[in-house]
Design an enzyme around this catalytic site. Structure first.
Site, PDB file in Angstrom:
ATOM      1  N   GLU A  78      31.544  41.493  18.295  1.00 45.96           N
ATOM      2  CA  GLU A  78      30.369  42.013  17.503  1.00 45.96           C
ATOM      3  C   GLU A  78      30.321  43.379  17.064  1.00 45.96           C
ATOM      4  OE1 GLU A  78      27.606  41.253  20.353  1.00 45.96           O
ATOM      5  OE2 GLU A  78      27.090  38.808  19.616  1.00 45.96           O
ATOM      6  N   GLU A 109      43.579  33.494  36.190  1.00 48.09           N
ATOM      7  CA  GLU A 109      42.940  34.706  36.573  1.00 48.09           C
ATOM      8  C   GLU A 109      43.907  35.095  37.741  1.00 48.09           C
ATOM      9  OE1 GLU A 109      39.351  34.541  39.858  1.00 48.09           O
ATOM     10  OE2 GLU A 109      38.937  33.529  37.825  1.00 48.09           O
TER      11      GLU A 109
END
Length: 265
Positions: A78, A109
């Site tokens: 953004e 992960e």
């Protein structure tokens, strides 16, 4: 037991009505903003450390897995349309790569070495900042990445919801928002995720303002990517210069920048 894994405050959820459930969730969500507010002092230190590095050309990287990783990618993505910065200035990396943005790649992960491997193509340097995002604070992908980044001289920080979590011990600027157990035990996409998103928004917004990407309270460097943003930019110019709307719009479309029009008056 880690706070994020402790039993939720309400039991027998399956017996509750929709209205009750929504009320309980909302009650818990009200705890998030005060918890984030308690992080202002360490956040200030982090932002003040990031800004001079970015003024020298440094970048801001986020790493995370699952919800945490997605939030980092979201915040990074953004920045270019909002502040007109190049896409490579704020970069979000998620364990498992772009596929993990839509589909869970939970085992991704577990590798302590993978985050630094994901960072290596960007040739990280000592003006860069790496922020690891991990609600639990125990994610190997994040811990390993921060350890390696610290050894390489990067500025490091983390965003977690567990005090004393391992991730806080491998970075220079730990940010710990203690929001408490989730209404659905262990579902850290809820309060923890909300706190993380607020904190990431606070970091990039504050950094971009300090870098001069906001004039007054206006996004004068935003990309004019749709009709709504052209209208918003035109109104900024009208407010700042007193130009008629159509003239302001014409100049905006000619220059492609709210800042250029205002500064050129």
């Amino acid at each position: 037991m880690r706070i994020t894994e402790q039993p939720g405050p309400y039991r027998d959820l399956e017996t509750r009505s929709a209205g009750e459930l929504l009320t309980l969730i909302n009650e818990q969500d009200r705890l998030v903003a005060p918890a984030v507010g308690d992080c202002i002092a360490p956040l200030t230190d982090l932002v003040e450390a990031i800004v001079p590095r970015m003024e020298r050309g440094g970048r801001l990287f986020y790493i995370g897995a699952g919800t945490s990783g997605r939030l980092g990618v979201l915040d990074a993505s953004e920045c270019p349309p909002t502040y007109g910065v190049p896409p490579g200035l704020v970069i979000g990396l998620i364990a498992g790569g772009d596929r993990a943005l839509r589909d869970a790649v939970e085992s991704a992960e577990d590798s302590e070495a993978q985050a630094w491997k994901d960072l290596e193509p960007y040739a990280p340097n000592t003006d860069d900042t790496l922020i690891g995002i991990a609600a639990s604070g125990t994610t190997p992908y994040v811990i390993g990445g921060l350890q390696r980044a610290g050894e390489a001289g990067l500025l490091t920080g983390c965003v977690t919801c567990n005090p004393g979590a391992p991730v806080t011990e491998v970075c220079q600027h730990p940010i710990v928002a203690v929001v408490g157990p989730e209404i659905v035990t262990g579902s850290t996409r809820m309060k923890s995720g909300t706190a993380q998103k607020l904190i990431l928004n606070m970091i990039t917004t504050s950094v971009m303002i300090r870098l001069g990407r906001v004039k007054d309270n206006r996004m004068v460097d935003m990309k004019l990517s749709n009709a709504k943003l052209v209208d918003r930019g035109t109104k900024m110019i009208v407010e700042s210069t007193g130009l008629p709307y159509e003239e302001a719009r014409r100049r905006l479309l000619e220059t492609g920048s709210v800042r250029h029009v205002i500064d050129g008056m």
